[in-house]
Scaffold this motif. Sequence first.
Motif, PDB file in Angstrom:
ATOM      1  N   SER A   1       0.848  -1.198   0.000  1.00 31.88           N
ATOM      2  CA  SER A   1       0.000   0.000   0.000  1.00 31.88           C
ATOM      3  C   SER A   1       0.879   1.242   0.000  1.00 31.88           C
ATOM      4  CB  SER A   1      -0.900   0.006   1.235  1.00 31.88           C
ATOM      5  OG  SER A   1      -0.072   0.101   2.374  1.00 31.88           O
ATOM      6  N   LYS A   2       0.399   2.252  -0.665  1.00 31.57           N
ATOM      7  CA  LYS A   2       1.180   3.486  -0.755  1.00 31.57           C
ATOM      8  C   LYS A   2       1.125   4.238   0.572  1.00 31.57           C
ATOM      9  CE  LYS A   2       2.126   7.032  -4.122  1.00 31.57           C
ATOM     10  NZ  LYS A   2       1.517   8.069  -4.949  1.00 31.57           N
ATOM     11  N   ARG A   3       2.285   4.761   0.948  1.00 32.47           N
ATOM     12  CA  ARG A   3       2.342   5.488   2.214  1.00 32.47           C
ATOM     13  C   ARG A   3       1.552   6.785   2.096  1.00 32.47           C
ATOM     14  NH1 ARG A   3       6.147   8.983   3.037  1.00 32.47           N
ATOM     15  NH2 ARG A   3       7.518   7.906   1.602  1.00 32.47           N
ATOM     16  N   GLU A   4       0.798   7.062   3.143  1.00 31.79           N
ATOM     17  CA  GLU A   4      -0.017   8.276   3.102  1.00 31.79           C
ATOM     18  C   GLU A   4       0.841   9.505   3.359  1.00 31.79           C
ATOM     19  OE1 GLU A   4      -3.872   9.790   5.475  1.00 31.79           O
ATOM     20  OE2 GLU A   4      -3.674   7.625   5.217  1.00 31.79           O
TER      21      GLU A   4
END
Lengths: 354, 282
Positions: free
Chosen positions: B2-5
């Motif tokens: 998942s892409k880091r926020e």
Amino acid sequence: MKLLSKLTKNGYQNYIIVILFFAVFQILSSTGHISNSLKGQLVPIVVYVIMALSLNLVVGISGELSLGHAGFMSVGAFTGIIVSATLQNSIPNGSIRLVFAIVIGAVFAGVIGFLISVPVLRLNGDYLAIVTLAFGEIIKNLLNITYVGLDSKGLHLSTKDIASMNMKPDGITILNGPMGALGTVKISTFFSGIVLLLLVLIVIQNLVASRCGRAIMALRDNRIAGEACGLSATKYKMIAFVTSAAIAGSAGALYGLNYSTLVPKKFDFNTSILILVFVVLGGIGNMTGSIIAAALLTVLPEMLRTFRDYRMLVYAIVLILVMIVTNNEKARDALTGLLRRFRKKSVKEGTANE
Amino acid sequence: MSKREEVKLVNVPSPNFIPERDMGKPLVLEASHLGIDFGGLRAVDEFNIAIGATEICGLIGPNGAGKTTIFNLLTKVYEPTRGMILLDGKDTHNMKPAQVCEAGIARTFQNIRLFDKLTVEENVKIGMHNHIHYGTATGVFRLPKYWSEERRAHEYALELLNIFGMADLAGEQAGSLPYGAQRRLEIVRALATQPKLLLLDEPAAGMNPSETEDLMNNIRKIRDDFQIAIMLIEHDMKLVMGICESIVVLNFGKIIAKGTPSQIQNDPKVIEAYLGTRKEEQ
């Protein structure tokens, strides 16, 4: 008076002095009023004047003591001799060959000056002086083992002896190790020397009066403040050192092509010191002083021939006296007082005789 | 994966302060945890400061507190043992004094360091060195650029000298000037480098009260006209309290107080450093 101060401020008086010097000696020699020995001294005088100016750029303007200046002179001298010998067949005109010799001699000396300045300029004061002395001796000793020959195939170089150069039988030896250069064709003239001297004066005086020269003098007066004003100490000290080395090389080329034989030993520590003496006696940083001191002190030994064996003794005494009189206020007062009394006395005698 | 926020970061409160009018402009100088050791001696330790774009900041403290050492650290005469100096946002790590000058710090010296044998005008022109644009060869052969640049330099030098009314001294040898004029010339020379931050090391030393008064007005005028920050070391409290907007007090190499002049005047630690502690009456 205002004109005079304007002249001296821009250094124009130096050009006038040089041109007058040339005119006077040219007239004297063409009318046969100067001795042969003095005539032979004309080129060396010019050479030593240029050497003094070049050293003054390092000692006076840049404020670093250099004791190896004869080394740069010898690089220029022997480079000039090789260039002249190589070009002898392709350029028969001596003056044009001399220009080539001087330019290439200056470039070579400048390159050597640059290489030496890299380690030397990391040092300061006395240490710098001693290292330049060492480099001067290194150059002399390297030239002592350099053999250069020329044959139909080109230049040959050796550091052992003539035989190891493997020249064809028609080859001629230009540099013969410790024996130096033999059979050089003399192409230096008094006129070419004066032209070179004027060029050198223009370069030095314009450099000193420019942005670069100001930076060099600022770093001499106060290195920390200079760096705080954004000046790179190494860069500007190097410009002064390399320019000075190149000028010394050009003078060397002129000197080398003035004699049919020249040995590397000529350019030893004594010669370096002799040039330094000219600079110190003329006044450190004073270009006019350098010109006059170098010219007078080069002919002085010739003038003192009447003292025969005591010649060099008298020379030394003259040096000491000049040094004392120019640098000691009391001695200066005493001398002027003595002169005044002497003048009064002679005036009195003159009136008494009437 | 998942892409880091993306997280929005905000400024943390800093122990430093600057004048309100300089908010929003980049800081001219920010030093953090600055320190230097000479052998076993901690000459300066944990020096933190921020200077706004047009701030006049005073650095005071008893003799030997390390004030000049801090100037030497900022201008890289000494390389700091610890800490970081940001000059206009640029890290000055490994810079040489000459590069720091180009980056925008100019200074004067406690014991005057002029180029004694050069003229007053030449001294100022050396300050302008990096703003006079022609090379060595152009100078030697006197090409047109030499003449135009030198004329421009000459005019600007006289203009700067006129701040202190010294234009008529332009031709004098710098070493032969009277003491006060030498101090003023040093300030002019520093200004000629076109700094963002001007460091003045005891500018009023050896001046009489009326000269000091003139100097105060001139320092303020320089700040207003050139829109630069000024940091000064000074023992003359009248001058410091008169023109400084913020004051840093140093003792034994450490900051003991920071603030406005009135805060400093009432700080018990400052009073103790200057006057000593009162012995308890028995």
